[in-house]
Design a protein around this motif. Structure first.
Motif, PDB file in Angstrom:
ATOM      1  N   LEU A 172       1.091  -1.168  -0.053  1.00 40.19           N
ATOM      2  CA  LEU A 172       0.038   0.051  -0.049  1.00 40.19           C
ATOM      3  C   LEU A 172       0.994   1.369   0.026  1.00 40.19           C
ATOM      4  CD1 LEU A 172      -2.846  -1.007   2.619  1.00 40.19           C
ATOM      5  CD2 LEU A 172      -2.883  -0.895   0.047  1.00 40.19           C
ATOM      6  N   LEU A 222      -4.056   5.518  -0.792  1.00 43.92           N
ATOM      7  CA  LEU A 222      -4.707   5.998   0.355  1.00 43.92           C
ATOM      8  C   LEU A 222      -5.492   7.485   0.162  1.00 43.92           C
ATOM      9  CD1 LEU A 222      -3.206   4.735   3.697  1.00 43.92           C
ATOM     10  CD2 LEU A 222      -4.924   3.718   2.222  1.00 43.92           C
ATOM     11  N   LEU A 254      -6.227  -1.274  -5.343  1.00 43.66           N
ATOM     12  CA  LEU A 254      -6.619  -1.204  -3.824  1.00 43.66           C
ATOM     13  C   LEU A 254      -7.327  -2.150  -3.450  1.00 43.66           C
ATOM     14  CD1 LEU A 254      -5.897   0.037  -1.047  1.00 43.66           C
ATOM     15  CD2 LEU A 254      -7.709   2.006  -1.502  1.00 43.66           C
ATOM     16  N   GLU A 255      -8.517  -2.266  -3.985  1.00 39.98           N
ATOM     17  CA  GLU A 255      -9.392  -3.410  -3.842  1.00 39.98           C
ATOM     18  C   GLU A 255      -9.109  -4.639  -4.147  1.00 39.98           C
ATOM     19  OE1 GLU A 255     -13.864  -0.965  -4.352  1.00 39.98           O
ATOM     20  OE2 GLU A 255     -12.866  -2.008  -6.203  1.00 39.98           O
ATOM     21  N   LEU A 297      -6.783  -5.363  -1.235  1.00 42.15           N
ATOM     22  CA  LEU A 297      -7.854  -5.775  -0.001  1.00 42.15           C
ATOM     23  C   LEU A 297      -8.484  -7.063   0.026  1.00 42.15           C
ATOM     24  CD1 LEU A 297      -8.380  -2.123   1.017  1.00 42.15           C
ATOM     25  CD2 LEU A 297      -6.987  -3.519   2.317  1.00 42.15           C
ATOM     26  N   LEU A 314     -14.560  -1.275  -1.985  1.00 38.71           N
ATOM     27  CA  LEU A 314     -14.551  -0.228  -0.612  1.00 38.71           C
ATOM     28  C   LEU A 314     -15.988   0.559  -1.225  1.00 38.71           C
ATOM     29  CD1 LEU A 314     -10.823   0.733  -1.380  1.00 38.71           C
ATOM     30  CD2 LEU A 314     -11.997  -0.483   0.375  1.00 38.71           C
ATOM     31  N   LEU A 365     -15.958  -2.000   4.779  1.00 35.38           N
ATOM     32  CA  LEU A 365     -14.513  -2.033   4.661  1.00 35.38           C
ATOM     33  C   LEU A 365     -14.226  -0.529   4.587  1.00 35.38           C
ATOM     34  CD1 LEU A 365     -11.669  -3.126   4.819  1.00 35.38           C
ATOM     35  CD2 LEU A 365     -12.448  -3.943   2.363  1.00 35.38           C
ATOM     36  N   VAL A 403     -11.446   1.884   6.285  1.00 36.64           N
ATOM     37  CA  VAL A 403     -10.158   2.447   5.590  1.00 36.64           C
ATOM     38  C   VAL A 403     -10.255   3.678   5.485  1.00 36.64           C
ATOM     39  CG1 VAL A 403      -8.977   2.328   3.198  1.00 36.64           C
ATOM     40  CG2 VAL A 403     -10.284   0.211   4.299  1.00 36.64           C
ATOM     41  N   GLN A 429      -9.036   5.198   8.718  1.00 42.94           N
ATOM     42  CA  GLN A 429      -7.690   5.061   8.890  1.00 42.94           C
ATOM     43  C   GLN A 429      -6.839   5.881   8.013  1.00 42.94           C
ATOM     44  OE1 GLN A 429      -6.635   3.027  11.538  1.00 42.94           O
ATOM     45  NE2 GLN A 429      -8.646   2.727  12.125  1.00 42.94           N
ATOM     46  N   ALA A 430      -7.456   5.898   6.758  1.00 44.08           N
ATOM     47  CA  ALA A 430      -6.428   6.815   5.940  1.00 44.08           C
ATOM     48  C   ALA A 430      -6.466   8.074   6.281  1.00 44.08           C
ATOM     49  CB  ALA A 430      -7.109   6.480   4.388  1.00 44.08           C
TER      50      ALA A 430
END
Length: 302
Positions: A3, A8, A41-42, A45, A49, A61, A65, A68-69
């Motif tokens: 990542l 992000l 990204l998806e 993971l 998303l 999710l 994310v 957190q991002a």
């Protein structure tokens, strides 16, 4: 695939915008490039998303994310800002110690003229005698020192800042105040000298003899000036020290001894590199000191 912070950032921008086109414009990229980044990204993971391709509603999710991002992006942006600010001398911490005479004259002029140049720089200023400054430099407790050089100057980089002429300070009613011009050592033979650590550093033989027979001594400028104000005796001090002290109404007459000068230096450790903010402060101090001439420091001569 690892990542990356920009993945992000791209996701968070899409989530806040609610659509690819607005997010792409904000990011300065094409919608297709942003869409590909989201798919990467998806895929990494293993879960979607967004609930739909319209990117208007996050999955569970996606909500996690995003939380957190945004936290990580805020920390990252603050770190980048701090690093760039440090490099540009708008952030940082500078520790400087100087003799009181410079702390009361040059340093205020530096900050009066340049204070806005330092942004969020934390500047710690201490005034102390030269031997203490050299000790603090040796212990790496300060970044910049402004002091008279001692015998032990190994490991220090030095730039001459200014020469400070010694003179006799007396009360306006004192006999020495009734005359003009430089004062000779002979004229002080029968005077009551209030000795101090600065005058004791004058290496001329007449000065050494004068100090050997002095019965009064003081180290605090306020005490020294108080005794001179009371006409208890006279003292010998550098002109800048007089200017920085409570000297209103006192008379300053330079010594006839041409070598009775205090040489003040800008000092730092030779084995360390100053931060950008410290280098900026050092340059400003040198500029202000260069503008100061002895005939404009104070007009106390009678």
């Amino acid at each position: 695939m690892a990542l990356k912070i920009e993945m992000l950032r791209g996701f968070a921008t899409v989530a806040r915008s609610g659509n690819l086109s607005d997010a792409a414009q904000t990011l300065g990229r094409t919608p297709s490039a942003v869409s590909m980044m989201l798919k990467q990204l998806e895929t990494h993971l293993g879960e979607p998303l967004f609930e739909t391709d319209r990117k208007s509603k996050l999955t569970a999710l996606g909500t996690f994310v995003l939380e957190q991002a945004e936290r990580e992006l805020q920390q990252f942006d603050n770190t980048v800002k701090a690093i760039e600010g440090f490099a540009k001398a708008t952030h940082g911490h500078v520790r400087i110690a100087t003799v009181p005479s410079v702390a009361g004259t040059i340093i205020p002029q530096v900050f009066s003229r340049h204070i806005n140049d330092y942004g969020n720089v934390d500047i710690e200023l201490r005034d102390m005698d030269s031997s203490s400054i050299l000790h603090e430099l040796d212990r790496d407790r300060i970044d910049i020192g402004i002091a008279t050089m001692g015998q032990q100057n190994v490991g220090l980089n030095s730039q001459h800042l200014l020469s400070d002429t010694f003179g006799v300070i007396c009360a306006p009613t004192h006999a020495l105040a009734q005359e003009t011009g430089p004062v000779t050592w002979e004229a002080l033979d029968n005077e009551r000298l209030i000795a101090n650590s600065l005058s004791a550093g004058i290496s001329a033989e007449p000065s050494i003899l004068l100090h050997e027979k002095a019965l009064l001594s003081a180290h605090n400028l306020t005490s020294i000036m108080g005794m001179v104000h009371a006409n208890i005796g006279v003292t010998i001090l550098p002109e800048m020290a007089v200017r920085a002290s409570n000297s209103a109404g006192l008379i300053f007459r330079p010594l006839a001894e041409p070598h009775a000068k205090r040489e003040i230096h800008l000092l730092r450790r030779a084995d360390s590199t100053l931060s950008p903010a410290a280098r900026l402060l050092e340059r400003h101090i040198l500029e202000i000191a260069a503008e100061i001439s002895q005939d404009t420091l104070m007009g106390m001569s009678s």
